[in-house]
Design a protein around this motif. Structure first.
Motif, short mmCIF file in Angstrom:
data_model
loop_
_atom_site.label_atom_id
_atom_site.label_comp_id
_atom_site.label_asym_id
_atom_site.label_seq_id
_atom_site.Cartn_x
_atom_site.Cartn_y
_atom_site.Cartn_z
N HIS A 190 19.87 17.11 -2.45
CA HIS A 190 19.96 18.03 -3.56
C HIS A 190 19.04 17.60 -4.69
O HIS A 190 18.98 16.44 -5.05
CB HIS A 190 21.41 18.11 -4.09
N SER A 191 18.30 18.54 -5.23
CA SER A 191 17.48 18.31 -6.40
C SER A 191 17.72 19.54 -7.26
O SER A 191 17.56 20.66 -6.79
CB SER A 191 16.01 18.21 -5.98
N TRP A 192 18.11 19.35 -8.50
CA TRP A 192 18.71 20.46 -9.25
C TRP A 192 17.65 21.32 -9.92
O TRP A 192 17.63 21.52 -11.12
CB TRP A 192 19.77 19.93 -10.21
N THR A 193 16.76 21.81 -9.05
CA THR A 193 15.71 22.71 -9.51
C THR A 193 16.22 24.15 -9.56
O THR A 193 17.32 24.46 -9.07
CB THR A 193 14.52 22.67 -8.54
N PHE A 194 15.41 25.02 -10.13
CA PHE A 194 15.81 26.42 -10.26
C PHE A 194 15.92 27.08 -8.89
O PHE A 194 16.86 27.83 -8.61
CB PHE A 194 14.81 27.15 -11.15
N SER A 195 14.97 26.80 -8.00
CA SER A 195 15.05 27.42 -6.67
C SER A 195 16.26 26.87 -5.90
O SER A 195 16.95 27.62 -5.20
CB SER A 195 13.76 27.22 -5.89
N HIS A 196 16.52 25.57 -6.07
CA HIS A 196 17.70 24.99 -5.44
C HIS A 196 18.96 25.67 -5.94
O HIS A 196 19.92 25.88 -5.18
CB HIS A 196 17.76 23.49 -5.71
N TYR A 197 18.97 26.02 -7.21
CA TYR A 197 20.14 26.68 -7.79
C TYR A 197 20.49 27.96 -7.02
O TYR A 197 21.65 28.17 -6.64
CB TYR A 197 19.88 27.01 -9.27
N SER A 198 19.49 28.79 -6.81
CA SER A 198 19.75 30.06 -6.12
C SER A 198 20.13 29.84 -4.66
O SER A 198 20.94 30.56 -4.10
CB SER A 198 18.52 30.98 -6.21
N ARG A 199 19.53 28.82 -4.06
CA ARG A 199 19.85 28.49 -2.67
C ARG A 199 21.29 27.95 -2.58
O ARG A 199 22.07 28.35 -1.72
CB ARG A 199 18.86 27.43 -2.17
N HIS A 200 21.61 27.06 -3.48
CA HIS A 200 22.87 26.32 -3.40
C HIS A 200 24.06 27.20 -3.80
O HIS A 200 25.09 27.19 -3.14
CB HIS A 200 22.79 25.11 -4.33
N TYR A 201 23.92 27.94 -4.89
CA TYR A 201 25.07 28.69 -5.41
C TYR A 201 25.10 30.13 -4.93
O TYR A 201 26.15 30.77 -5.02
CB TYR A 201 25.05 28.67 -6.95
N HIS A 202 23.97 30.66 -4.49
CA HIS A 202 23.93 32.08 -4.10
C HIS A 202 23.43 32.29 -2.68
O HIS A 202 23.23 33.43 -2.27
CB HIS A 202 23.04 32.86 -5.07
N ALA A 203 23.22 31.21 -1.94
CA ALA A 203 22.72 31.31 -0.57
C ALA A 203 21.48 32.18 -0.48
O ALA A 203 21.24 32.88 0.50
CB ALA A 203 23.81 31.84 0.37
N ALA A 204 20.68 32.14 -1.54
CA ALA A 204 19.43 32.90 -1.54
C ALA A 204 18.39 32.19 -0.69
O ALA A 204 18.42 30.97 -0.53
CB ALA A 204 18.90 33.04 -2.96
#
Ligand SMILES: [Zn+2]
Length: 244
Positions: A190-204
């Motif tokens: 995990h690296s708390w980048t913006f793209s990771h955010y959408s992947r991690h929390y929204h399965a984007a």
């Protein structure tokens, strides 16, 4: 009068105010400083809910210029809005100052349990909330393209970073290759980048796209990024989308 172009310029000089209007195929409205939502009147079949972010690092100007071209093409009716789109200019004070960040790296702060205080943590919270709201309104096939440029020279000037996820990443690498990406890096933690955010929390489906080297406004070779246009549903610059 060029409303969307104005939005970009006024946002960058700090004088933007809330506004909304119509454009080919839909309407737009500002949700916060540097956050613009575009909603199609009639979404295309298979339309995805798309977040496009630029300027999460303030000195990475090529992505901001690409956003300008996208908005200009939409405004001129060269392309028609076919999918819900959230356009984000990330770190506005850093963009104005021409620096990567002001106090701390915004692209490490996108996590729900963020405890830090300060301007950049506040901005991260604001952007997380806007992304949450956007994907709640438009849950279909979420896609997040987070556009950056690299600090160092790279053997591959243009590459995509796929954020770590416990799930198997969905692969749209052919589309990335078609967009001129020369390599794909998979993150393994995990690296708390913006793209990771959408992947991690929204399965984007989400990517950090590195689009060449950091340069000031006006010094970017946007022709080298012509392949990016189809990712956003645009004709390439050489096909006439050039906005000058
Ligand atoms: Zn960056």
């Amino acid at each position: 009068m060029s409303l969307l172009d104005d939005w970009l310029a006024l946002t960058l000089d700090g004088s933007a105010h809330a506004h909304q209007g119509e454009l080919a195929g839909g309407r737009y409205r500002t949700l916060a400083p540097g956050v613009l939502e575009l909603t199609p009147t009639r979404p295309a079949p298979q339309a995805r809910s798309v977040v496009i972010a630029a300027g999460i690092h303030g000195n990475e100007t090529a992505p901001i210029e690409l956003v300008g071209e996208l908005l200009a093409a939409l405004e001129a009716g060269k392309i028609t809005l076919g999918a819900p789109l959230l356009v984000i200019l990330g770190n506005l004070p850093a963009i104005r100052a021409g620096t990567r960040f002001v106090e701390t790296n915004l692209n490490r702060l996108f996590r729900h349990d963020l405890a830090a205080e300060g301007d950049e943590p506040e901005r991260a919270r604001q952007l997380m909330q806007r992304v949450d709201d956007f994907y709640a309104r438009h849950p279909a096939r979420p896609l997040h393209l987070d556009m950056h440029t690299a600090i160092r020279d790279s053997r591959y000037p243009r590459f995509a970073v796929v954020p770590f996820t416990e799930q198997q990443p969905t692969s749209h690498w052919p589309a990335l290759a078609g967009a001129g990406m020369q390599a794909v890096l998979l993150q393994h933690q995990h690296s708390w980048t913006f793209s990771h955010y959408s992947r991690h929390y929204h399965a984007a489906e989400a990517y950090t796209l590195e689009l060449g080297k950091v340069r000031p406004f006006g010094a970017n070779d946007l022709d080298a990024l012509d392949g990016m246009a189809p990712l956003a549903g645009m004709p390439g610059r050489r096909a006439g989308a050039r906005s000058g």
